[in-house]
Structure formats: structure tokens, C-alpha cells
Motif scaffolding. Structure first.
Motif, PDB file in Angstrom:
ATOM      1  N   GLY A 205       0.785  -1.234   0.000  1.00 37.03           N
ATOM      2  CA  GLY A 205       0.000   0.000   0.000  1.00 37.03           C
ATOM      3  C   GLY A 205       0.810   1.273   0.000  1.00 37.03           C
ATOM      4  O   GLY A 205       0.301   2.329   0.365  1.00 37.03           O
ATOM      5  N   SER A 206       2.063   1.189  -0.438  1.00 42.82           N
ATOM      6  CA  SER A 206       2.952   2.343  -0.307  1.00 42.82           C
ATOM      7  C   SER A 206       3.318   3.014  -1.620  1.00 42.82           C
ATOM      8  O   SER A 206       3.887   4.105  -1.615  1.00 42.82           O
ATOM      9  CB  SER A 206       4.242   1.916   0.408  1.00 42.82           C
ATOM     10  N   SER A 207       3.003   2.363  -2.759  1.00 42.01           N
ATOM     11  CA  SER A 207       3.411   2.943  -4.035  1.00 42.01           C
ATOM     12  C   SER A 207       2.429   2.572  -5.136  1.00 42.01           C
ATOM     13  O   SER A 207       2.341   1.407  -5.538  1.00 42.01           O
ATOM     14  CB  SER A 207       4.819   2.470  -4.417  1.00 42.01           C
ATOM     15  N   ALA A 208       1.713   3.578  -5.638  1.00 40.63           N
ATOM     16  CA  ALA A 208       0.801   3.340  -6.753  1.00 40.63           C
ATOM     17  C   ALA A 208       1.578   2.938  -8.000  1.00 40.63           C
ATOM     18  O   ALA A 208       1.123   2.102  -8.793  1.00 40.63           O
ATOM     19  CB  ALA A 208      -0.025   4.591  -7.019  1.00 40.63           C
ATOM     20  N   ASP A 209       2.754   3.506  -8.183  1.00 39.19           N
ATOM     21  CA  ASP A 209       3.559   3.201  -9.372  1.00 39.19           C
ATOM     22  C   ASP A 209       4.063   1.762  -9.350  1.00 39.19           C
ATOM     23  O   ASP A 209       4.047   1.074 -10.379  1.00 39.19           O
ATOM     24  CB  ASP A 209       4.742   4.168  -9.462  1.00 39.19           C
ATOM     25  N   ALA A 210       4.514   1.294  -8.187  1.00 40.46           N
ATOM     26  CA  ALA A 210       5.011  -0.080  -8.090  1.00 40.46           C
ATOM     27  C   ALA A 210       3.891  -1.079  -8.349  1.00 40.46           C
ATOM     28  O   ALA A 210       4.086  -2.084  -9.048  1.00 40.46           O
ATOM     29  CB  ALA A 210       5.632  -0.317  -6.719  1.00 40.46           C
ATOM     30  N   THR A 211       2.711  -0.814  -7.809  1.00 40.15           N
ATOM     31  CA  THR A 211       1.582  -1.718  -8.044  1.00 40.15           C
ATOM     32  C   THR A 211       1.148  -1.663  -9.501  1.00 40.15           C
ATOM     33  O   THR A 211       0.773  -2.687 -10.090  1.00 40.15           O
ATOM     34  CB  THR A 211       0.407  -1.353  -7.120  1.00 40.15           C
ATOM     35  N   ALA A 212       1.210  -0.484 -10.112  1.00 35.89           N
ATOM     36  CA  ALA A 212       0.861  -0.359 -11.529  1.00 35.89           C
ATOM     37  C   ALA A 212       1.785  -1.212 -12.389  1.00 35.89           C
ATOM     38  O   ALA A 212       1.342  -1.882 -13.337  1.00 35.89           O
ATOM     39  CB  ALA A 212       0.936   1.102 -11.959  1.00 35.89           C
ATOM     40  N   GLN A 213       3.058  -1.225 -12.076  1.00 37.98           N
ATOM     41  CA  GLN A 213       4.002  -2.046 -12.837  1.00 37.98           C
ATOM     42  C   GLN A 213       3.662  -3.530 -12.715  1.00 37.98           C
ATOM     43  O   GLN A 213       3.796  -4.295 -13.682  1.00 37.98           O
ATOM     44  CB  GLN A 213       5.425  -1.773 -12.356  1.00 37.98           C
ATOM     45  N   ALA A 214       3.198  -3.936 -11.523  1.00 39.68           N
ATOM     46  CA  ALA A 214       2.776  -5.329 -11.342  1.00 39.68           C
ATOM     47  C   ALA A 214       1.541  -5.629 -12.184  1.00 39.68           C
ATOM     48  O   ALA A 214       1.393  -6.735 -12.729  1.00 39.68           O
ATOM     49  CB  ALA A 214       2.498  -5.596  -9.865  1.00 39.68           C
ATOM     50  N   ILE A 215       0.646  -4.650 -12.319  1.00 31.31           N
ATOM     51  CA  ILE A 215      -0.558  -4.826 -13.144  1.00 31.31           C
ATOM     52  C   ILE A 215      -0.169  -4.972 -14.610  1.00 31.31           C
ATOM     53  O   ILE A 215      -0.676  -5.847 -15.326  1.00 31.31           O
ATOM     54  CB  ILE A 215      -1.519  -3.635 -12.948  1.00 31.31           C
ATOM     55  N   TRP A 216       0.750  -4.126 -15.091  1.00 31.94           N
ATOM     56  CA  TRP A 216       1.174  -4.201 -16.489  1.00 31.94           C
ATOM     57  C   TRP A 216       1.802  -5.557 -16.806  1.00 31.94           C
ATOM     58  O   TRP A 216       1.589  -6.111 -17.882  1.00 31.94           O
ATOM     59  CB  TRP A 216       2.198  -3.110 -16.817  1.00 31.94           C
ATOM     60  N   ALA A 217       2.593  -6.058 -15.871  1.00 34.38           N
ATOM     61  CA  ALA A 217       3.316  -7.312 -16.103  1.00 34.38           C
ATOM     62  C   ALA A 217       2.421  -8.539 -15.975  1.00 34.38           C
ATOM     63  O   ALA A 217       2.799  -9.632 -16.411  1.00 34.38           O
ATOM     64  CB  ALA A 217       4.483  -7.422 -15.122  1.00 34.38           C
ATOM     65  N   SER A 218       1.243  -8.378 -15.402  1.00 39.63           N
ATOM     66  CA  SER A 218       0.345  -9.515 -15.164  1.00 39.63           C
ATOM     67  C   SER A 218      -0.453  -9.837 -16.426  1.00 39.63           C
ATOM     68  O   SER A 218      -0.513  -9.036 -17.364  1.00 39.63           O
ATOM     69  CB  SER A 218      -0.623  -9.172 -14.023  1.00 39.63           C
ATOM     70  N   PRO A 219      -1.116 -11.001 -16.443  1.00 43.34           N
ATOM     71  CA  PRO A 219      -1.960 -11.355 -17.593  1.00 43.34           C
ATOM     72  C   PRO A 219      -3.375 -10.774 -17.516  1.00 43.34           C
ATOM     73  O   PRO A 219      -4.261 -11.221 -18.250  1.00 43.34           O
ATOM     74  CB  PRO A 219      -1.990 -12.886 -17.523  1.00 43.34           C
ATOM     75  N   TRP A 220      -3.608  -9.797 -16.623  1.00 45.07           N
ATOM     76  CA  TRP A 220      -4.963  -9.243 -16.503  1.00 45.07           C
ATOM     77  C   TRP A 220      -5.443  -8.703 -17.848  1.00 45.07           C
ATOM     78  O   TRP A 220      -6.580  -8.960 -18.255  1.00 45.07           O
ATOM     79  CB  TRP A 220      -4.982  -8.135 -15.451  1.00 45.07           C
ATOM     80  N   ALA A 221      -4.607  -7.939 -18.517  1.00 41.41           N
ATOM     81  CA  ALA A 221      -4.956  -7.405 -19.839  1.00 41.41           C
ATOM     82  C   ALA A 221      -3.950  -7.944 -20.854  1.00 41.41           C
ATOM     83  O   ALA A 221      -2.738  -7.875 -20.631  1.00 41.41           O
ATOM     84  CB  ALA A 221      -4.930  -5.884 -19.832  1.00 41.41           C
ATOM     85  N   SER A 222      -4.457  -8.466 -21.951  1.00 44.57           N
ATOM     86  CA  SER A 222      -3.553  -9.046 -22.956  1.00 44.57           C
ATOM     87  C   SER A 222      -2.626  -7.993 -23.550  1.00 44.57           C
ATOM     88  O   SER A 222      -1.522  -8.309 -24.003  1.00 44.57           O
ATOM     89  CB  SER A 222      -4.368  -9.717 -24.067  1.00 44.57           C
ATOM     90  N   SER A 223      -3.052  -6.739 -23.520  1.00 49.40           N
ATOM     91  CA  SER A 223      -2.215  -5.662 -24.065  1.00 49.40           C
ATOM     92  C   SER A 223      -1.111  -5.249 -23.103  1.00 49.40           C
ATOM     93  O   SER A 223      -0.164  -4.571 -23.499  1.00 49.40           O
ATOM     94  CB  SER A 223      -3.074  -4.437 -24.368  1.00 49.40           C
ATOM     95  N   HIS A 224      -1.256  -5.654 -21.828  1.00 44.64           N
ATOM     96  CA  HIS A 224      -0.328  -5.244 -20.762  1.00 44.64           C
ATOM     97  C   HIS A 224      -0.207  -3.721 -20.698  1.00 44.64           C
ATOM     98  O   HIS A 224       0.798  -3.195 -20.228  1.00 44.64           O
ATOM     99  CB  HIS A 224       1.056  -5.887 -20.961  1.00 44.64           C
ATOM    100  N   TYR A 225      -1.264  -3.055 -21.193  1.00 37.76           N
ATOM    101  CA  TYR A 225      -1.315  -1.591 -21.176  1.00 37.76           C
ATOM    102  C   TYR A 225      -0.060  -0.989 -21.811  1.00 37.76           C
ATOM    103  O   TYR A 225       0.432   0.060 -21.393  1.00 37.76           O
ATOM    104  CB  TYR A 225      -1.506  -1.068 -19.749  1.00 37.76           C
ATOM    105  N   ALA A 226       0.416  -1.705 -22.835  1.00 34.33           N
ATOM    106  CA  ALA A 226       1.625  -1.281 -23.561  1.00 34.33           C
ATOM    107  C   ALA A 226       2.765  -1.009 -22.586  1.00 34.33           C
ATOM    108  O   ALA A 226       3.553  -0.070 -22.761  1.00 34.33           O
ATOM    109  CB  ALA A 226       1.341  -0.054 -24.425  1.00 34.33           C
ATOM    110  N   ASN A 227       2.835  -1.882 -21.568  1.00 34.43           N
ATOM    111  CA  ASN A 227       3.879  -1.757 -20.542  1.00 34.43           C
ATOM    112  C   ASN A 227       3.929  -0.357 -19.925  1.00 34.43           C
ATOM    113  O   ASN A 227       5.003   0.163 -19.607  1.00 34.43           O
ATOM    114  CB  ASN A 227       5.248  -2.129 -21.123  1.00 34.43           C
ATOM    115  N   GLY A 228       2.752   0.215 -19.775  1.00 33.85           N
ATOM    116  CA  GLY A 228       2.659   1.509 -19.111  1.00 33.85           C
ATOM    117  C   GLY A 228       2.481   2.673 -20.050  1.00 33.85           C
ATOM    118  O   GLY A 228       2.145   3.784 -19.606  1.00 33.85           O
TER     119      GLY A 228
END
Length: 204
Positions: free
Chosen positions: A163-186
Motif C-alpha cells: 500500500g505504499s506505491s501506486a507506481d510499483a503496483t501499476a508495474q505489477a498490473i502491467w506485467a500480469s496477464p490481466w490485460a492481454s495488451s499489458h497496457y503497452a507496458n505503461g
């Protein structure tokens, strides 16, 4: 030989006096007065062993936490983000709320963030494997979202647990298979402030 009359009178008076004295004599021994509590403790002192200090009593503070009904009544996208955190058991820090709001914006956009009652296009429990399914209400959607993250997204869960970094969690979201596009890695992920919008009451 009979005693003279004056002598007989004197003896009679003495006998009467003796009988009267016996009749008024106390039959029980007088009891001593019982000392009062104050009298018993008067002069007593208490000694405290060396090294003994007074203990400080610390009482737990009481903190108010928004519950499911309160968040649903407020009804904004920020409240839905907090609802996901609540169901997931993660801290409702500003960083956590921020990253979920940004995530929601990338999936549906603030003006219609409650689209199909599926703000993060979650396929688990919505009837749509590609994330195009729907939920009966936004509370159910938040619960399924938290469950799905716990089921198979450990890096995102770790970021939310910290719960300390929105940016760090966002990077985990991009790297995950949640979205096939991986949000263009950010590259397809905005960090500008998210507009707070209230969903219709019937969505909850």
C-alpha cells in the motif's frame, strides 16, 4: 431471747438492701467498644519495594472504518476502489486507492466506470471470460475482483498489501496477464488525477 425491736428493724433493712443489690447487678460482662475502621488503620504505613514503578495503562484507540453499506451509499469510483481493498483485506491507503482508480480509467473511463457493473472488466464470476461479462451490482463486482486477484495475481496482491506505491503496483498490473495488451507496458496508462464520478444508485 428476742432481739430488741430496733435491732430487728436494722437487720430487716440490711436484708432488703442485699436483695435489691443482687437484683440490679449486671448478668453479662460489659463488652469493650469495637474500634472503627479509621481507628484501626490510624498510624499504619505501606512500604513499596525498591524498583517498583507505576504502570501506565494504554487503551486502544477506536478508529472508524467505512463499511460496505457506507461505501455503496457514497457510490463514487473512489468508493468502489475502497470496496475492492476492503474485500481483499488490503489497506485503504491513498496510494492503493489511486492505483485502482487509474486502473479503472484504463478499463472503462470515469464517465461510465460502472459499465456492465464491471469496472475492471473482470472475467471471474461475470460470465465473460474475456472480461466482457457483467455482475448484478457493483458490490458483487468488487468482491469478485478481490477474489480473482487473490486467486492468481500475487505480484499485484503484494503491491496492494504494501500500500505504499501506486507506481510499483501499476508495474505489477502491467506485467500480469490481466490485460492481454499489458497496457503497452505503461505507455497506455495515465497518471493524471482521476475524476471522481458517482454511479447511479441502481448500479449498487
Amino acid at each position: 431471747m428476742a432481739l430488741p425491736l430496733p435491732n430487728r428493724i436494722a437487720l430487716g433493712l440490711m436484708a432488703l438492701a442485699l436483695i435489691a443489690g443482687l437484683s440490679i447487678a449486671p448478668t453479662q460482662r460489659a463488652q469493650a467498644a469495637v474500634p472503627t475502621f479509621d481507628e484501626r488503620i490510624a498510624g499504619q504505613t505501606m512500604k513499596v519495594a525498591p524498583g517498583v514503578t507505576a504502570q501506565t495503562v494504554v487503551r486502544d484507540g477506536v478508529a472508524a472504518t467505512d463499511g460496505v453499506q457506507t461505501l455503496a451509499n457514497n457510490g463514487t469510483n473512489a468508493d468502489w476502489a475502497k470496496l475492492v481493498l476492503l474485500f481483499g483485506g488490503w489497506p485503504k491507503t491513498e496510494e492503493n486507492v489511486t492505483v485502482i482508480l487509474r486502473w479503472m480509467r484504463q478499463e472503462n473511463g470515469p464517465p461510465d466506470w460502472w459499465n456492465r457493473n464491471n469496472p475492471l472488466n473482470n472475467g471471474y464470476g461475470s460470465g465473460g471470460g474475456a472480461g466482457l461479462g457483467s455482475y448484478p451490482d457493483l458490490v458483487t463486482a468488487a468482491r469478485y475482483c478481490a477474489e480473482n486477484l487473490h486467486r492468481g495475481y500475487p505480484e499485484i496482491v503484494a503491491g496492494l498489501a504494501a500500500g505504499s506505491s501506486a507506481d510499483a503496483t501499476a508495474q505489477a498490473i502491467w506485467a500480469s496477464p490481466w490485460a492481454s495488451s499489458h497496457y503497452a507496458n505503461g505507455a497506455h496508462w495515465s497518471t493524471r488525477p482521476v475524476e471522481i464520478v458517482q454511479a447511479p444508485a441502481d448500479a449498487w
